[in-house]
Design an enzyme around this catalytic site. Structure first.
Site, PDB file in Angstrom:
ATOM      1  N   HIS A 157      13.944  19.918  30.534  1.00 46.18           N
ATOM      2  CA  HIS A 157      15.261  20.076  29.899  1.00 46.18           C
ATOM      3  C   HIS A 157      15.458  19.075  28.758  1.00 46.18           C
ATOM      4  O   HIS A 157      16.542  18.511  28.559  1.00 46.18           O
ATOM      5  CB  HIS A 157      16.385  19.922  30.934  1.00 46.18           C
ATOM      6  CG  HIS A 157      17.631  20.674  30.556  1.00 46.18           C
ATOM      7  ND1 HIS A 157      18.601  20.144  29.727  1.00 46.18           N
ATOM      8  CD2 HIS A 157      18.073  21.907  30.876  1.00 46.18           C
ATOM      9  CE1 HIS A 157      19.583  21.016  29.570  1.00 46.18           C
ATOM     10  NE2 HIS A 157      19.284  22.105  30.262  1.00 46.18           N
ATOM     11  N   ASP A 200      20.480  29.694  33.832  1.00 44.47           N
ATOM     12  CA  ASP A 200      19.666  28.556  33.375  1.00 44.47           C
ATOM     13  C   ASP A 200      19.535  27.480  34.453  1.00 44.47           C
ATOM     14  O   ASP A 200      20.365  27.372  35.364  1.00 44.47           O
ATOM     15  CB  ASP A 200      20.309  27.904  32.144  1.00 44.47           C
ATOM     16  CG  ASP A 200      20.124  28.733  30.887  1.00 44.47           C
ATOM     17  OD1 ASP A 200      19.748  29.903  30.999  1.00 44.47           O
ATOM     18  OD2 ASP A 200      20.399  28.198  29.791  1.00 44.47           O
ATOM     19  N   HIS A 230      24.675  29.207  35.151  1.00 42.32           N
ATOM     20  CA  HIS A 230      23.681  28.287  35.695  1.00 42.32           C
ATOM     21  C   HIS A 230      23.610  28.476  37.211  1.00 42.32           C
ATOM     22  O   HIS A 230      24.611  28.235  37.906  1.00 42.32           O
ATOM     23  CB  HIS A 230      24.050  26.827  35.376  1.00 42.32           C
ATOM     24  CG  HIS A 230      24.117  26.537  33.909  1.00 42.32           C
ATOM     25  ND1 HIS A 230      25.196  26.904  33.125  1.00 42.32           N
ATOM     26  CD2 HIS A 230      23.229  25.923  33.072  1.00 42.32           C
ATOM     27  CE1 HIS A 230      24.974  26.522  31.868  1.00 42.32           C
ATOM     28  NE2 HIS A 230      23.792  25.929  31.811  1.00 42.32           N
TER      29      HIS A 230
END
Length: 475
Positions: free
Chosen positions: A358, A303, A445
């Site tokens: 986000h 992500d 991430h």
């Protein structure tokens, strides 16, 4: 006599000893402080962008009571950086102060702050920096604000709007007429326009046109939520082509923008010709020759990227272990690093949408949520030549409204490696080892260097355990 001298000598030695001990304790404490400081700084990343002379600073913090995603530019100029850092810090401090005041009311939903940034080249070395601040603490509505800077990176200075636009009463009237016309032509904004509010905005002598910025093709007016429209419009943007603004521009900028536009048109024509030739290749679907092996399968997902270094390192490791993964990307980062997105796609990995900024989609209107997703889809397709095929909501926050608005499959995870929290490759691997099973979806991430360090040990372990690495869609 000797006894007295011995006592004095002992006292001096004791004092010196205490001083030395104190000195080393102080050094150790300072070292610990430095270590803590480094750990804190690990949440703050500075990355080179595609825009000359502009880097991207990213801070992502996830706590029990609040989440923050903050982005702002870094230039080579101390003057520009002081202003940008000061603005970002003030937004963060104001948000944390409200969180502290409201902590007893924050229960089911964490407070959220998103400070997103867009950068628009105007002419050479001149950029419009557009901030969108959105926060939700408690209550029914999210707060939305915009702030704009126009900077000359070469001269290390800010450009006042009145240097570009002639700010006279007559021009204000023409500007109102232009903006009002564009609002009424918009199917999205027309029903929500508060025309009296727009009149007040245009006529207000204290209005410094703070929300106005330029691209190489248009003047854009960014309004705060509720400023000239009903709340359902969010923060509306009205774009006016430069050729419709000619009479309102100063002579200096009329010349600068027109010259740049002519050059830009030539470049765009050249790009379009090239794009037409390459179109069949870009539209060609990626062939997947892989066939199910009937063994254990796992999906690695990343992500918040792409990242100019970490993502490339992870891609190399995935290739080494013959692994496929899914990258859930932020649109604003896709805009900065399109070549990384293209590389992800070219290596056959799945492209995922993680929204543009986000934001917690459950705090937005349906129209705003759709815009967050669709804008990212367009950016991914433009960069990669193919669309994203999966969607992951930031913070895993989703409701019926969000689900009904998103056409792509919504993907969550079964294993959270907490890589954003530990920044420890060994700890990340340990979480995978303790929780993995057939069909696991592992969350990581690719914006963290420590995550890229952990990936090889994860790949090595899972391959040894007989797992096949597939995309989430294959699961």
């Amino acid at each position: 006599m000797k006894s007295a001298k011995a006592k004095i000598t002992f006292s001096i030695l004791l004092i010196l000893g205490l001083f030395v001990v104190g000195y080393f304790v102080n050094i150790m404490l300072r070292s610990n402080d430095d270590y803590a400081s480094e750990a804190d700084k690990d949440e703050k990343r500075i990355e080179v962008s595609k825009y000359p002379g502009v880097d991207l600073v990213t801070e992502i913090t996830e706590k029990k009571n609040y989440n923050m995603a903050i982005h702002y530019p870094k230039f080579k100029s101390d003057k520009l950086n002081t202003e940008m850092e000061g603005y970002a810090s003030s937004v963060k401090e104001d948000f944390l102060a409200i969180v502290e005041e409201s902590k007893e009311y924050i229960k089911d939903r964490a407070a959220v702050l998103s400070l997103a940034m867009e950068i628009h080249p105007v002419v050479e070395n001149v950029y419009s920096i557009v901030f969108s601040e959105e926060s939700y603490v408690v209550g029914a509505n999210a707060q939305q604000k915009a702030k704009v800077y126009i900077v000359d990176a070469k001269k290390s200075d800010f450009i006042q709007k009145t240097k570009i636009l002639k700010d006279t009463k007559r021009n204000r009237e023409q500007l109102y007429a232009l903006i009002n016309k564009k609002f009424k032509e918009s199917k999205e904004y027309s029903p929500l326009l508060l025309e009296d509010g727009l009149k007040i905005w245009a006529a207000d002598p204290n209005n410094k046109l703070n929300g106005m910025y330029f691209t190489d093709k248009a003047a854009v007016f960014q309004f705060d939520k509720y400023e000239v429209t009903a709340g359902a419009a969010g923060m509306p943007k009205i774009s006016i082509p430069l050729d419709e603004m000619q009479n309102l521009l100063t002579d200096e900028w009329k010349e600068k923008l027109q010259i740049e536009n002519d050059k830009k048109d030539e470049k765009d024509d050249s790009k379009n010709n090239t794009k037409d030739k390459d179109k069949p290749q870009e539209d060609k679907p990626v062939k997947d020759d892989a066939s199910p092996k009937g063994g254990k399968r796992v999906a690695l997902t990343f992500d918040d990227g792409p990242h100019p270094k970490n993502t490339l390192k992870i891609l190399d490791l995935l290739e080494k272990y013959d692994a496929k993964a899914t990258f859930f990307m932020l649109g604003n980062r896709v805009d900065f690093y399109p070549e990384i997105v293209k590389e992800v796609a070219d290596q056959g990995h799945e492209l995922g949408n993680h929204t543009w900024n986000h934001k917690d989609l459950t705090t937005l209107s349906k129209a705003e949520g759709i815009k967050e997703v669709e804008r990212t889809n367009q950016a991914i397709k433009s960069a990669a030549g193919r669309e994203s095929t999966a969607f992951r909501p930031p913070y895993g926050a989703v409701n019926k409204q969000v689900q009904s608005a998103i056409s792509s499959p919504t993907v969550f995870w079964t294993i959270d490696t907490l890589d954003w929290k530990s920044h420890n490759p060994a700890a990340i691997l340990n979480i995978v080892q303790e929780n993995v099973r057939d069909g696991s979806i592992i969350l990581m991430h690719d914006i963290h260097a420590t995550t890229s360090e952990a990936v090889e040990s994860i790949l090595k372990y899972l391959k040894k355990e007989g797992y096949e690495f597939v995309s989430v869609s294959e699961l």
